[in-house]
Design a protein around this motif. Structure first.
Motif, PDB file in Angstrom:
ATOM      1  N   GLY A 156       1.514 -89.824  52.889  1.00 40.66           N
ATOM      2  CA  GLY A 156       2.274 -90.297  51.736  1.00 40.66           C
ATOM      3  C   GLY A 156       2.796 -91.699  51.946  1.00 40.66           C
ATOM      4  N   GLY A 157       3.187 -92.010  53.182  1.00 38.55           N
ATOM      5  CA  GLY A 157       3.686 -93.338  53.500  1.00 38.55           C
ATOM      6  C   GLY A 157       2.623 -94.413  53.400  1.00 38.55           C
ATOM      7  N   GLU A 158       1.361 -94.008  53.407  1.00 41.21           N
ATOM      8  CA  GLU A 158       0.254 -94.959  53.279  1.00 41.21           C
ATOM      9  C   GLU A 158      -0.098 -95.257  51.825  1.00 41.21           C
ATOM     10  OE1 GLU A 158      -2.780 -92.861  55.430  1.00 41.21           O
ATOM     11  OE2 GLU A 158      -1.899 -93.320  57.382  1.00 41.21           O
ATOM     12  N   LEU A 159       0.461 -94.502  50.888  1.00 40.29           N
ATOM     13  CA  LEU A 159       0.146 -94.688  49.474  1.00 40.29           C
ATOM     14  C   LEU A 159       0.904 -95.890  48.913  1.00 40.29           C
ATOM     15  CD1 LEU A 159       0.380 -90.964  48.326  1.00 40.29           C
ATOM     16  CD2 LEU A 159      -1.713 -92.298  48.640  1.00 40.29           C
ATOM     17  N   PRO A 160       0.232 -96.740  48.168  1.00 40.22           N
ATOM     18  CA  PRO A 160       0.917 -97.911  47.603  1.00 40.22           C
ATOM     19  C   PRO A 160       1.996 -97.492  46.611  1.00 40.22           C
ATOM     20  CG  PRO A 160      -1.342 -97.759  46.781  1.00 40.22           C
ATOM     21  CD  PRO A 160      -1.173 -96.674  47.799  1.00 40.22           C
ATOM     22  N   GLY A 161       3.157 -98.128  46.739  1.00 39.61           N
ATOM     23  CA  GLY A 161       4.242 -97.882  45.805  1.00 39.61           C
ATOM     24  C   GLY A 161       5.015 -96.598  46.023  1.00 39.61           C
ATOM     25  N   VAL A 162       4.701 -95.851  47.083  1.00 36.28           N
ATOM     26  CA  VAL A 162       5.386 -94.586  47.336  1.00 36.28           C
ATOM     27  C   VAL A 162       6.462 -94.811  48.395  1.00 36.28           C
ATOM     28  CG1 VAL A 162       5.138 -92.236  48.253  1.00 36.28           C
ATOM     29  CG2 VAL A 162       3.406 -93.173  46.697  1.00 36.28           C
ATOM     30  N   GLU A 163       7.675 -94.419  48.059  1.00 37.13           N
ATOM     31  CA  GLU A 163       8.787 -94.492  48.994  1.00 37.13           C
ATOM     32  C   GLU A 163       9.194 -93.061  49.334  1.00 37.13           C
ATOM     33  OE1 GLU A 163      13.433 -95.924  49.165  1.00 37.13           O
ATOM     34  OE2 GLU A 163      12.150 -96.710  47.585  1.00 37.13           O
ATOM     35  N   LEU A 164       9.204 -92.749  50.620  1.00 40.52           N
ATOM     36  CA  LEU A 164       9.544 -91.406  51.086  1.00 40.52           C
ATOM     37  C   LEU A 164      10.763 -91.469  51.993  1.00 40.52           C
ATOM     38  CD1 LEU A 164       5.982 -90.214  52.156  1.00 40.52           C
ATOM     39  CD2 LEU A 164       7.152 -89.718  50.009  1.00 40.52           C
ATOM     40  N   ALA A 165      11.509 -90.381  52.028  1.00 37.77           N
ATOM     41  CA  ALA A 165      12.637 -90.261  52.947  1.00 37.77           C
ATOM     42  C   ALA A 165      12.554 -88.895  53.613  1.00 37.77           C
ATOM     43  CB  ALA A 165      13.957 -90.407  52.207  1.00 37.77           C
ATOM     44  N   SER A 174      14.658 -83.803  56.851  1.00 37.11           N
ATOM     45  CA  SER A 174      14.775 -82.805  57.911  1.00 37.11           C
ATOM     46  C   SER A 174      13.353 -82.446  58.322  1.00 37.11           C
ATOM     47  CB  SER A 174      15.511 -81.561  57.400  1.00 37.11           C
ATOM     48  OG  SER A 174      14.689 -80.844  56.487  1.00 37.11           O
ATOM     49  N   PRO A 175      13.191 -81.609  59.341  1.00 34.95           N
ATOM     50  CA  PRO A 175      11.819 -81.203  59.701  1.00 34.95           C
ATOM     51  C   PRO A 175      11.075 -80.530  58.546  1.00 34.95           C
ATOM     52  CG  PRO A 175      13.335 -80.636  61.457  1.00 34.95           C
ATOM     53  CD  PRO A 175      14.179 -81.088  60.287  1.00 34.95           C
ATOM     54  N   GLU A 176      11.826 -79.913  57.620  1.00 35.25           N
ATOM     55  CA  GLU A 176      11.175 -79.178  56.538  1.00 35.25           C
ATOM     56  C   GLU A 176      11.305 -79.825  55.168  1.00 35.25           C
ATOM     57  OE1 GLU A 176      15.234 -78.125  57.186  1.00 35.25           O
ATOM     58  OE2 GLU A 176      13.727 -77.148  58.404  1.00 35.25           O
ATOM     59  N   ALA A 177      11.792 -81.069  55.096  1.00 33.88           N
ATOM     60  CA  ALA A 177      12.024 -81.672  53.776  1.00 33.88           C
ATOM     61  C   ALA A 177      11.721 -83.164  53.750  1.00 33.88           C
ATOM     62  CB  ALA A 177      13.467 -81.430  53.353  1.00 33.88           C
ATOM     63  N   LEU A 178      11.111 -83.566  52.637  1.00 30.86           N
ATOM     64  CA  LEU A 178      10.722 -84.954  52.405  1.00 30.86           C
ATOM     65  C   LEU A 178      11.079 -85.295  50.957  1.00 30.86           C
ATOM     66  CD1 LEU A 178       9.068 -87.271  53.771  1.00 30.86           C
ATOM     67  CD2 LEU A 178       7.046 -86.235  52.762  1.00 30.86           C
ATOM     68  N   ALA A 179      11.862 -86.358  50.759  1.00 30.01           N
ATOM     69  CA  ALA A 179      12.273 -86.752  49.407  1.00 30.01           C
ATOM     70  C   ALA A 179      11.417 -87.901  48.898  1.00 30.01           C
ATOM     71  CB  ALA A 179      13.744 -87.157  49.407  1.00 30.01           C
ATOM     72  N   TRP A 180      11.242 -87.949  47.579  1.00 34.25           N
ATOM     73  CA  TRP A 180      10.481 -89.003  46.929  1.00 34.25           C
ATOM     74  C   TRP A 180      10.915 -89.072  45.466  1.00 34.25           C
ATOM     75  CZ3 TRP A 180       6.820 -87.169  43.244  1.00 34.25           C
ATOM     76  CH2 TRP A 180       6.580 -85.780  43.295  1.00 34.25           C
ATOM     77  N   THR A 181      10.517 -90.135  44.789  1.00 43.10           N
ATOM     78  CA  THR A 181      10.862 -90.267  43.381  1.00 43.10           C
ATOM     79  C   THR A 181       9.601 -90.501  42.552  1.00 43.10           C
ATOM     80  OG1 THR A 181      11.199 -92.658  43.462  1.00 43.10           O
ATOM     81  CG2 THR A 181      13.115 -91.274  43.945  1.00 43.10           C
TER      82      THR A 181
END
Length: 177
Positions: free
Chosen positions: A117-126, A129-136
């Protein structure tokens, strides 16, 4: 006794219809207490004297047997859910962008999603926790967003599900009751 949020993947979409009243009735056969369903998209809060992994196994088995579909759930305990919500850098309410959290029962899968996901253009991830990833995603454009398309791939189906941050907040509030 532990409080859990149980997130069912893929119900009330794609022809798999489970009424919340039927879901509550089915879950009442398990050693769970204070069972509540929220919204119509497979969000359950409950308490149990067993581990999250045991709740996951019990609920998936029950759903497969009772409703006849390939059921997958992610179970998060109350302290982890509170931490995920508190750590999320995105707003719960924004009219232009919606905040989502992808949850996983397998941290290695979350590592994979974060990497790709971090390699996708325009995608910001946070990583929350080990089991959770946030995005908009832009309001009205969630399903077309690059990360949504990535996380919907079949290889993630059995271990992930995504919820709007507002839904996680509602689950946390329901646990307090």
């Amino acid at each position: 006794m532990s409080n859990y949020a149980v997130f069912l993947r893929g119900i009330n979409v794609g022809g798999i219809n489970v009424k919340m009243a039927e879901l509550r009735t089915a879950l009442a056969t398990l050693p769970l207490t204070k069972v509540r369903t929220l919204l119509a998209s497979g969000n359950v809060v409950c308490t149990a004297e067993v581990s999250a992994a045991e709740v996951k196994t019990m609920v998936e088995t029950l759903l497969r047997e009772r409703f006849g579909y390939d059921a997958w759930v992610v179970v998060i305990d109350k302290p982890a859910l509170e931490s995920i919500i508190a750590t999320c850098p995105y707003p719960g309410d924004d009219s232009a962008r919606h905040s989502y959290v992808t949850l996983s029962s397998d941290p290695a899968v979350m590592d994979d999603l974060a990497r790709h996901g971090g390699e996708l253009p325009g995608v910001e991830l946070a990583r929350l926790s080990p089991e959770a990833l946030a995005w908009t995603a832009a309001a009205g454009g969630t399903l077309e967003s690059p990360f949504s398309k990535l996380s919907a791939r079949p290889r993630y189906k059995s271990t992930t599900t995504t919820r709007n941050l507002r839904t996680l907040i509602k689950c946390r509030e329901a646990m307090a009751v």
